[in-house]
Design a protein around this motif. Structure first.
Motif, mmCIF file in Angstrom:
data_model
loop_
_atom_site.group_PDB
_atom_site.id
_atom_site.type_symbol
_atom_site.label_atom_id
_atom_site.label_comp_id
_atom_site.label_asym_id
_atom_site.label_seq_id
_atom_site.Cartn_x
_atom_site.Cartn_y
_atom_site.Cartn_z
ATOM 1 N N ASN A 245 0.812 -1.217 0.000
ATOM 2 C CA ASN A 245 0.000 0.000 0.000
ATOM 3 C C ASN A 245 0.844 1.266 0.000
ATOM 4 O O ASN A 245 0.505 2.262 0.609
ATOM 5 C CB ASN A 245 -1.094 -0.018 1.081
ATOM 6 N N THR A 247 2.248 4.605 -1.882
ATOM 7 C CA THR A 247 1.451 5.544 -2.680
ATOM 8 C C THR A 247 1.808 5.438 -4.160
ATOM 9 O O THR A 247 1.098 5.952 -5.010
ATOM 10 C CB THR A 247 1.710 6.988 -2.208
ATOM 11 N N LYS A 281 -4.125 -6.924 2.691
ATOM 12 C CA LYS A 281 -3.675 -5.802 1.859
ATOM 13 C C LYS A 281 -3.949 -6.075 0.380
ATOM 14 O O LYS A 281 -4.351 -5.179 -0.368
ATOM 15 C CB LYS A 281 -2.179 -5.550 2.075
HETATM 16 C C1 LIG Z 1 -1.405 1.218 4.383
HETATM 17 O O1 LIG Z 1 -2.185 0.361 5.206
HETATM 18 C C2 LIG Z 1 -2.184 0.685 6.567
HETATM 19 C C3 LIG Z 1 -2.982 -0.355 7.331
HETATM 20 O O2 LIG Z 1 -3.605 -1.262 6.509
HETATM 21 C C4 LIG Z 1 -2.750 2.091 6.762
HETATM 22 O O3 LIG Z 1 -2.673 2.443 8.107
HETATM 23 C C5 LIG Z 1 -1.947 3.079 5.902
HETATM 24 O O4 LIG Z 1 -2.544 4.334 5.996
HETATM 25 C C6 LIG Z 1 -1.914 2.640 4.461
HETATM 26 N N1 LIG Z 1 -1.104 3.534 3.690
HETATM 27 C C7 LIG Z 1 -1.414 3.928 2.439
HETATM 28 C C8 LIG Z 1 -0.439 4.840 1.791
HETATM 29 O O5 LIG Z 1 -2.414 3.557 1.848
#
Ligand SMILES: *[C@@H]1O[C@H](CO)[C@@H](O)[C@H](O)[C@H]1NC(C)=O
Ligand SMILES: *[C@@H]1O[C@H](CO)[C@@H](O)[C@H](O)[C@H]1NC(C)=O
Length: 474
Positions: A245, A247, A281
């Motif tokens: 995840n 960006t 995820k």
């Molecule tokens: C990635 O995932 C985590 C938890 O699943 C979350 O807290 C975080 O904000 C996410 N980051 C992005 C850039 O989506």
């Protein structure tokens, strides 16, 4: 003047994995001294070419050695540029050039040296290791060693006195071997390469391009069972799951690719990925708006994670994975992914079935009992029915791709027990089956005309007919 020759133009190639999964492959770097051309540069005007020719890295298996004092006019010096160029036999390479072996053509390629250290390179499906920084031997030392080498293997040449002189003056082959061993030590093991890649990836100063490149190199390495497990112990799984995840969509895509390859047929890594929150995820990526390239790799990772892993499968169902896939299946623009989605479901259905069937003719042992118990917890088909797959899968029958149709038919048959009522009430499905029967009957006939009795179209026709029969069955 003591001129040194850098062994940077010795090519090291990585033995390409033949079978994808073999835990017995540990450190698999093979050193092939494929060829070593050097210029004795103490006098540029009268260079000397030395050639060691071997077909393995083992100096004991030398088949041919040559020592030639070539006429300066005979020696063609290769002028490397910034691009890889093919080296012709007999051409000499200036010290410090990069030389690599093209595994497809068997030819060596040369370019100007500018980088330092060991480099792992990959170009399409060709790959290898390049050494940019190797100990220097004096040209004289090598020449002498080779001369000794030659004396030792060729009894007819030289007198006994010559030989003794040589022995006294020149370095014995054992020393040369030692030097070669030192060179061998410079080759990175897979673990070292992965450490470097993970560091590069984890470095906040690395650009996105560098991070993506590190992930792609990592992806290549984790096909090996041991490497994937080592990546986990180095903390790499955690980094990869976090990158899902990120960006940056390119990082998401490459991270999913690494994850999928690392968990493929690797149960302990599958466990780590699920426990590390990887599945969650991945499903989030599938459920939200992402480029198709990302979704494709994510789907690959999901499929690899679920395969032969009932724990992940029940987790998948609990997380609403079936629903996520149903929505993706119906997303406009995601048509290309449909057959992959169906394949994930089909594989799970069939896997469970095969396990329970295998139980019938096996003497039940505790592992089998445990697997049965785990698969029993995967209540897939009722969930699929609930999510509308009995009517979604038939949509694939309209595809013009034979393998899509085939996969759809197999999936429909696998869901027959749960979906039969809905199939019967689906007029489009009946019409499609009739249409397909006609179409594949004709194709099967053309197949038979050219002498193929059990052809592919005949196989699809049999699936169509089986659907028709089973739908009518009470
Ligand atoms: C990635 O995932 C985590 C938890 O699943 C979350 O807290 C975080 O904000 C996410 N980051 C992005 C850039 O989506
Ligand atoms: C990645 O970097 C963070 C912070 O610099 C560090 O704490 C962590 O151990 C690193 N992880 C790996 C696997 O190198």
């Amino acid at each position: 003047m003591r001129m040194t020759f850098s062994l940077s133009n010795i090519m090291m190639t990585r033995r390409i994995m033949q079978s994808k999964r073999s835990s017995s492959i540990g450190v698999t770097i093979t050193l092939w001294l494929f060829g070593l051309h050097l210029i004795c540069a103490h006098n540029v005007k009268s260079p000397t070419a030395l050639t060691i020719k071997e077909d393995s890295g083992d100096l004991n298996q030398v088949e041919e050695t040559q020592l030639e004092d070539e006429d300066p006019e005979d020696l063609e010096v290769f002028h490397p540029t910034n691009n890889w160029q093919t080296l012709r036999p007999g051409q000499a390479v200036p010290a410090g050039s990069h030389v690599r072996l093209n595994l497809q053509t068997g030819q060596r390629e040369v370019k100007l040296g500018e980088e330092e250290g060991l480099k792992y390179w990959r170009d399409g499906n060709r790959q290898g290791m390049m050494n940019m920084q190797a100990p220097s031997f004096t040209a004289q030392e090598l020449k002498e060693a080779l001369k000794y080498f030659k004396e030792g293997t060729d009894d007819s040449s030289g007198t006994k006195q010559d030989e003794e002189e040589v022995r006294a003056k020149f370095r014995p082959i054992e020393e040369l071997k030692k030097d070669m061993k030192a060179l061998d030590m410079l080759i990175e093991t897979d673990v070292q390469v992965m450490k470097r890649l993970l560091t590069q990836f984890n470095d906040s100063k690395s650009t996105s391009e560098e991070k993506v490149a590190a992930l792609l190199d990592l992806e290549y390495l984790v096909h090996q069972v041991d490497n994937a497990q080592n990546m986990v112990s180095m903390g790499g799984m955690h980094l990869v799951i976090n990158a899902l995840n990120s960006t940056d969509v390119r990082l998401q895509e490459s991270a999913a690719f690494v994850l999928g390859s690392a968990v493929s047929s690797n149960p302990s890594v599958q466990v780590e990925a699920v426990e590390g929150g990887g599945l969650q995820k991945l499903l989030t990526l599938l459920a939200t708006q992402r480029p198709m390239a990302v979704k494709k790799k994510v789907l690959f990772a999901v499929a690899s994670l679920l395969r032969h892993f009932p724990f992940a499968q029940s987790h998948f169902l609990k997380l609403g994975g079936g629903q996520v896939l149903a929505e993706l299946f119906q997303t406009p623009g995601a048509e290309a992914l449909r057959v992959r989605i169906i394949t994930v479901l089909y594989d799970m259905i069939v896997e469970k079935e095969l396990i329970s069937q295998a139980g019938l003719d096996l003497i039940p042992d505790s592992t089998h009992q445990e697997r049965l118990r785990q698969y029993a917890e995967v209540s897939l088909l009722p969930v699929l029915v609930e999510q509308g797959w009995c009517s979604l899968v038939p949509e694939l029958l309209a595809s013009s791709e034979h393998d899509w149709v085939e996969k759809a038919l197999r999936t429909l048959l696998a869901m027959m027990a749960q979906c039969q009522t809905q199939y019967k009430q689906n007029p489009t499905l009946m019409a499609s089956l009739n249409e397909l029967h006609k179409q594949y009957k004709e194709l099967a006939l053309t197949e038979q005309d050219i002498g193929e009795q059990d052809g592919y179209f005949g196989e699809i026709l049999a699936l169509v007919d089986s659907m028709v029969v089973k739908m009518q069955h009470v």
